[in-house]
Each structure stands twice: as structure tokens, then as C-alpha cells.
Design a protein around this motif. Structure first.
Motif, short mmCIF file in Angstrom:
data_model
loop_
_atom_site.label_atom_id
_atom_site.label_comp_id
_atom_site.label_asym_id
_atom_site.label_seq_id
_atom_site.Cartn_x
_atom_site.Cartn_y
_atom_site.Cartn_z
N ASN A 44 0.81 -1.22 0.00
CA ASN A 44 0.00 0.00 0.00
C ASN A 44 0.84 1.27 0.00
O ASN A 44 0.40 2.31 -0.47
CB ASN A 44 -0.94 0.01 1.21
CG ASN A 44 -2.07 -0.98 1.03
OD1 ASN A 44 -2.67 -1.05 -0.04
ND2 ASN A 44 -2.34 -1.77 2.05
N ILE A 47 4.15 2.92 -3.84
CA ILE A 47 3.34 3.44 -4.94
C ILE A 47 4.08 3.40 -6.28
O ILE A 47 3.51 3.68 -7.32
CB ILE A 47 2.87 4.88 -4.66
CG1 ILE A 47 4.09 5.80 -4.55
CG2 ILE A 47 2.03 4.94 -3.39
CD1 ILE A 47 3.75 7.27 -4.73
N THR A 61 1.78 -0.84 -10.00
CA THR A 61 2.25 -0.23 -8.77
C THR A 61 1.89 -1.16 -7.61
O THR A 61 1.08 -2.09 -7.79
CB THR A 61 1.58 1.13 -8.55
OG1 THR A 61 0.17 0.92 -8.39
CG2 THR A 61 1.82 2.06 -9.73
N PRO A 63 -0.02 -0.72 -4.85
CA PRO A 63 -1.46 -0.84 -4.53
C PRO A 63 -2.25 -1.60 -5.60
O PRO A 63 -3.20 -2.33 -5.27
CB PRO A 63 -1.92 0.62 -4.46
CG PRO A 63 -0.68 1.40 -4.15
CD PRO A 63 0.44 0.67 -4.81
N GLU A 64 -1.86 -1.45 -6.86
CA GLU A 64 -2.56 -2.19 -7.92
C GLU A 64 -2.30 -3.69 -7.80
O GLU A 64 -3.21 -4.51 -8.00
CB GLU A 64 -2.10 -1.71 -9.30
CG GLU A 64 -2.55 -0.30 -9.64
CD GLU A 64 -1.91 0.20 -10.93
OE1 GLU A 64 -2.65 0.59 -11.83
OE2 GLU A 64 -0.66 0.20 -11.03
N ALA A 67 -4.31 -5.00 -5.01
CA ALA A 67 -5.74 -5.04 -5.35
C ALA A 67 -6.08 -6.31 -6.13
O ALA A 67 -7.16 -6.88 -5.95
CB ALA A 67 -6.13 -3.80 -6.15
N THR B 53 5.12 7.87 -10.92
CA THR B 53 4.15 7.56 -9.87
C THR B 53 4.25 8.62 -8.79
O THR B 53 5.33 9.10 -8.49
CB THR B 53 4.40 6.17 -9.25
OG1 THR B 53 5.69 6.15 -8.65
CG2 THR B 53 4.30 5.07 -10.29
N SER B 54 3.11 8.99 -8.24
CA SER B 54 3.11 9.99 -7.17
C SER B 54 1.81 9.84 -6.38
O SER B 54 1.16 8.79 -6.46
CB SER B 54 3.23 11.39 -7.78
OG SER B 54 3.43 12.34 -6.75
N SER B 67 -2.73 7.16 -4.36
CA SER B 67 -1.57 6.99 -5.23
C SER B 67 -2.02 7.05 -6.69
O SER B 67 -3.13 6.62 -7.03
CB SER B 67 -0.87 5.66 -4.94
OG SER B 67 -1.79 4.59 -5.01
N VAL B 68 -1.15 7.61 -7.53
CA VAL B 68 -1.48 7.80 -8.95
C VAL B 68 -0.27 7.48 -9.82
O VAL B 68 0.85 7.38 -9.32
CB VAL B 68 -1.92 9.26 -9.24
CG1 VAL B 68 -3.17 9.62 -8.46
CG2 VAL B 68 -0.79 10.24 -8.93
N LYS B 69 -0.52 7.33 -11.13
CA LYS B 69 0.59 7.14 -12.06
C LYS B 69 0.21 7.71 -13.42
O LYS B 69 -0.98 7.96 -13.70
CB LYS B 69 0.92 5.65 -12.20
CG LYS B 69 -0.17 4.83 -12.91
CD LYS B 69 0.29 3.38 -13.13
CE LYS B 69 -0.77 2.58 -13.87
NZ LYS B 69 -0.43 1.15 -13.99
N ILE B 97 -9.53 2.33 -8.91
CA ILE B 97 -8.29 2.15 -9.67
C ILE B 97 -8.59 2.43 -11.13
O ILE B 97 -9.58 1.93 -11.67
CB ILE B 97 -7.74 0.72 -9.48
CG1 ILE B 97 -7.22 0.55 -8.06
CG2 ILE B 97 -6.64 0.42 -10.50
CD1 ILE B 97 -6.68 -0.84 -7.75
N THR B 115 -4.18 4.65 -8.72
CA THR B 115 -3.70 3.27 -8.63
C THR B 115 -4.22 2.59 -7.36
O THR B 115 -3.82 1.49 -7.02
CB THR B 115 -2.16 3.20 -8.64
OG1 THR B 115 -1.65 3.99 -7.56
CG2 THR B 115 -1.60 3.73 -9.95
N LYS B 116 -5.11 3.31 -6.67
CA LYS B 116 -5.66 2.71 -5.46
C LYS B 116 -7.13 3.08 -5.33
O LYS B 116 -7.54 4.16 -5.77
CB LYS B 116 -4.89 3.22 -4.23
CG LYS B 116 -5.24 2.41 -3.00
CD LYS B 116 -4.25 2.59 -1.87
CE LYS B 116 -4.56 1.54 -0.83
NZ LYS B 116 -4.75 2.07 0.48
#
Lengths: 424, 128
Positions: A44, A47, A61, A63-64, A67, B53-54, B67-69, B97, B115-116
Motif C-alpha cells: 500500500n 506506490i 504499482t 497498490p494495484e 488489489a 508515480t506519485s 496513489s497515482v501514475k 483504480i 492506482t488505489k
């Protein structure tokens, strides 16, 4: 007391994959106990991408990746308790846990899968002189603060240790506006993946100083700076090589240790090299019906291999519950030892009972140094049965060999299998 | 002719690659011990790209961040612009997501995606 067939301790990547695999192998009563507020474990906060190349053939990533497994756990209707801390596991497989809703409670398990993961080595394990000011974090703590809580723990950063988390955090803090001045590594090589050195340090012009360590931390309330020095081949600082870096934050990425307080408490034998349980071909510990997988067993570099190992543990726990446990079916446990020698630091598993072994068995291991143009050699007693050439092996990258059941059955009197690194 | 040095990232060997370039054209790649090194050097020196990614802030959830990408890789020189563009973005829960958080980030024509999964505050149930 509640009863379950399999209780899984930890809902990170290992626990999730073990649960899915145990269910797919026919076990109904499974529960995952997780101390955090969500499933997924350390993924988690990871990232960055690069997870899942082996498992899903794409780069995900953290978290993905989590999931994908959480979806399977939900689809299989596998029970899980969050915010639940396991306090104790007895040899009789009674799990004592607590949470806010139920208080203290006990579960009788037929099989237990240990999937607690690992912890970062703290400053206290390093003997760094100097004061104890604020501003010293383990890299993973900083990662959680930045990625989950949304706080930047400092503006000017020095990182000690070039493990992957340290490298990833060098880039992450740079992108969030901090200045990462230097990464110091005690060893003459980095413990991190090459890709991370290039894409996290080189991309941002962050210097990596090999054979360097922190010899002083300045600052009483908050870190004001650290002094690095070059070390000799015994790891001792060389006088006259000191260099001062002003900074407000020191991140430590100096290794991970499997979290085995629960295992130790129940009498699971640990391997001093991995700090994880000693396991046989079924990833079963010295206590029958207690299995281990993932970073609690030995620290992995890639989560894909954690999932794979955990699937194996889940399957083996399932067949334990269905076979040995319920039908009292016990085959003789004539064991073959796997020994790690000359260059090989450890192997997982450490013993094999051919009767219980699958057609193919993956033996994972790590080497103790960087070896170029070498051979990974397998000996059945004194007979060299295979030599695989490798351009390079390094401590930072886990290796594996595959043993086949057929091959082992051809050597009925074998006592020992030895893994060695030899010159090509 | 210009000489460029880089380290191959395909395996732990980490070959030190020496690339001779004439303007934007690659004349030779040396130092690699397999063909992956050659391909890496060519891509890295002519069209280096990265997935970025950030995280961005979240409103209306118990979680502070999501979280993102970048949905695809973007040119390496756009990485810092991309991260800067995310600085003041706030995303509203619930988020799944793959949800687009920022379109066409920093003029790259690539979207920023979550991403979450982040639920609304009330949708987090206590453990059973």
C-alpha cells in the motif's frame, strides 16, 4: 473458541496469495488476521511501479498489485479481520488475537500460515555515534509518511544504505521537492536492484558513495548534518576521509529482518542467516502444520516471488489439512538436508522429504558476494549433478534452482544436497 | 562524434555501455554482453521515457492521499513538470483504480490515473 482449518497471520502479499491458494485447493474455513486497517501490507505504501512482471506480465504499482489479490480474496469469500493483532500462537495451534470489537479471543487452527513479513533494521542496530535528534527515519517510515499520510519528513536528506527502499525514497523525496544530497553504502556494492540505481539516483544526479558510512550525526533537537567517512575492507572508517553534509533528515535503508516474534514464541526453529523459520519442501516449519512464506521466511527482492512462494505454502497447508491432519496419514519423513556452501549463504527450503515433494521443487538462495563468470553447482552427496553458468550473481538478487522428484528418486540413499558457487 | 556512458539495467551484471553518437544518431554501442544492452542504450539515448508515480490529496475519505501514475510512459524530461502539475490537485472520494485524476498532464497527452481504490469516509466498515 472459534475453529478454522487455516489461520493466516498477516494480510500482505504473502497472506493474500496463501489464502487464495488454500481456498482454490479446497479449504473452506480460512481466516486472515491483519493488524493494519486494510489488506495489502507494505504494498500500500509502495506506490512506485515495477511489480507483477512475472505474475501478471505487466508493470503494476504496489497498490494495484495488492488489489489484484484482494479482489480474489473477496471473490472467494475468504474471511479476514482487520485492526487485529495476533498476540500469541501455541504449539497446539491456538491463535490468541485481539481487536476493538471482540477484545481478546482465541482461534483453534488445524494449520497456521505465518505471513507476517519483515521489519526494517533500526538505528539502534547500527551503532552510529552522535546525538539522538529528530529527523532520523527508516526509509520505510518516510515512505509511509510521504505516500500515505502526505507529509514530507525533511528538506535536505542524506540516505544511509542503498537497499531498494532507500533508492526508491531518494527519488520520491526528490520529486516531492526535497534535496537528496548523497546515498552512502557501507558495502563496496549496492544491495539494491541495478534498475533502481539508474532510475532513482542517476536520473536525478544523486551520488552513491560505496564503502562509506555515517560516523557522526550533528544536531541536538533536529538533525543538522551528518559526517560520512570511507571504510576499509573490514568496514572500519578510515581516518582523514571524513566529509560533512549539512541536512535535516537522515534516512536509514540498512536491511530488513523477518518479523518472527510470534514464530519464536511458539517454538519455531529459526535459521540464523535468514532470521526466518527453517522449513522443509512443503515450506512447513519444525512444528507440524505450521507453514511460512514471504518475507517472514526470508527477505525477497520481488513481490512476484513472494506470491509464488505463498501459493505453494497455501497449497501445502491445504493438503496438510485434508491429508495428514484429517486422515492421520503420515508418510515416513526421511529427510535430505540441503547445505549452502562456498558462496551460497542459505537455501529455502533446508530439507526435503521426497515422499512429500512435488514433481518440481524450487530452491531459492542468496549468495554472499558478487561473483562474475561463475557456476551454480548442485551436488547430490559428492556427485556433481548440475553446474549452471552465470555471468554474475550478487547478494541483492535472489537466485533459484529447480530440483525434480525424478532426479532425487534416482538417488535413494542420498543424505545431502549441496549448493556451491564455483569458478566457471 | 560524442561518447556517452550508461549502465544497462536489464540484469544484475549492469554492463557499462559506451555509445558513440553523431548528433542524434547512434553510431555504435559497446560494452554490452547481450543484445538487450544494445536495445536499452538505443532507447535510452534517443527516446528515454518513464512511468511517473506519485500521490495526490483526497477529500471526503479517511485516507489522506491516493496513489497515482501516468497511464503510459512519458518523456523523461517531462517527469518534473508532471509531478509539479500534481502539487495542488485534490481528488474527491470515492476513487477507483484507473479513474482519471488529471487529463493530459503537463501537455504530454497522457492522463494521470489512480492506482488505489479510496472509499468515502462512511463506506469503510469495521472489521466483522
Amino acid at each position: 473458541m472459534k475453529n478454522y482449518d487455516i489461520v493466516i497471520i498477516g494480510g500482505g502479499p504473502a497472506g493474500l496469495a496463501a489464502a487464495v491458494s488454500a481456498r482454490e485447493n479446497g479449504i473452506d474455513r480460512i481466516i486472515i488476521l491483519e493488524r493494519d486497517k486494510e489488506l495489502g501490507g507494505i504494498l500500500n505504501q509502495c506506490i512506485h511501479n515495477g511489480f507483477g512482471l512475472h505474475t501478471f506480465k505487466e508493470e503494476l504499482t504496489g497498490p494495484e498489485y495488492a488489489a489484484r489479490f484482494i479482489e480474489q480474496v473477496v471473490a472467494h469469500d475468504i474471511e479476514y479481520n482487520l485492526n487485529t493483532m495476533v498476540m500469541d500462537i501455541s504449539r497446539e495451534k491456538i491463535v490468541t488475537a485481539m481487536n476493538r470489537e471482540e477484545g481478546l479471543f482465541k482461534i483453534q487452527a488445524k494449520a497456521v500460515i505465518l505471513a507476517m513479513g519483515c521489519r526494517e533494521r533500526p538505528r539502534g542496530a547500527l551503532n552510529i555515534p552522535g546525538y539522538r535528534p529528530a529527523g532520523i527515519f527508516s526509509a520505510g517510515t518516510a515512505q509511509r509518511l510521504v505516500n500515505m499520510e502526505g507529509y514530507l519528513p525533511g528538506r535536505e536528506v542524506v540516505i544511509l544504505g542503498s537497499g531498494d527502499i532507500g533508492l526508491i525514497m531518494a527519488r520520491r523525496m526528490t520529486l516531492e521537492g526535497a534535496k537528496v544530497k548523497v546515498v552512502a553504502e557501507l558495502m563496496p556494492y549496492s544491495g539494491g536492484l541495478k534498475r533502481n540505481i539508474v532510475q532513482c539516483l542517476d536520473d536525478y544526479g544523486i551520488p552513491l558513495k560505496l564503502s562509506h558510512t555515517v560516523v557522526d550525526i550533528k544536531g541536538k533537537e533536529r538533525v543538522e548534518g551528518v559526517t560520512l567517512a570511507k571504510v576499509d575492507d573490514k568496514g572500519k572508517p578510515i581516518p582523514g576521509t571524513e566529509k560533512y553534509y549539512s541536512c535535516d533528515t537522515l534516512l536509514l535503508s540498512v536491511g530488513l529482518i523477518p518479523e518472527n516474534e510470534l514464530s519464536g514464541g511458539m517454538g519455531v526453529e529459526l535459521n540464523p542467516v535468514t532470521s526466518g523459520p527453517r522449513v522443509n519442501e512443503s515450506l512447513e516449519t519444525n512444528i507440524e502444520g505450521v507453514f511460512a512464506c514471504g518475507n517472514v521466511l526470508h527477505v525477497h527482492d520481488l513481490v512476484d516471488f513472494v506470491s509464488e512462494e505463498a501459493m505453494t505454502a497455501g497449497k501445502n497447508a491445504a493438503s496438510y489439512v485434508q491429508g495428514r491432519c484429517e486422515q492421520g496419514m503420515i508418510l515416513s519423513r526421511e529427510e535430505i538436508c540441503i547445505k549452502a556452501e562456498s558462496g551460497v549463504r542459505y537455501t529455502v527450503p533446508e530439507t526435503i522429504c521426497p515422499a512429500y515433494m512435488d514433481d518440481k521443487l524450487k530452491v531459492r538462495f542468496r549468495v554472499g558476494g558478487v561473483y562474475k563468470n561463475c557456476c551454480v553447482c548442485v551436488y547430490f552427496d559428492d556427485e556433481n549433478v548440475s553446474s549452471r553458468k552465470k555471468a554474475v550473481v550478487a547478494p541483492g538478487e535472489m537466485e533459484e534452482i529447480i530440483l525434480t522428484k525424478a532426479q532425487i528418486l534416482e538417488h535413494p540413499d542420498m543424505k545431502t544436497i549441496t549448493l556451491k558457487i564455483e569458478e566457471a | 562524434m560524442e561518447e556517452k556512458n550508461l549502465i544497462c539495467i536489464n540484469c544484475p551484471l549492469g554492463c557499462a555501455l559506451t555509445v558513440m553518437m553523431q548528433g542524434d544518431e547512434i553510431i555504435s554501442v559497446e560494452g554490452n554482453t547481450c543484445k538487450r544492452g544494445d536495445a536499452y542504450a538505443r532507447k535510452e539515448l534517443t527516446n528515454p521515457t518513464r512511468i511517473v508515480t506519485s500521490t495526490v490529496r483526497v477529500r471526503g475519505s479517511r485516507e489522506s492521499m491516493v496513489s497515482v501514475k501516468t497511464k503510459e510512459d512519458i518523456p523523461k524530461e517531462k517527469v518534473l513538470d508532471c509531478v509539479r502539475a500534481l502539487k495542488d490537485v485534490i481528488a474527491d472520494a470515492p476513487i477507483r483504480i484507473g479513474d482519471i485524476i488529471v487529463e493530459n498532464v503537463a501537455g504530454t497527452s497522457v492522463d494521470i490515473v489512480a492506482t488505489k481504490c479510496v472509499k468515502k469516509s462512511d463506506d469503510y466498515i469495521q472489521s466483522p
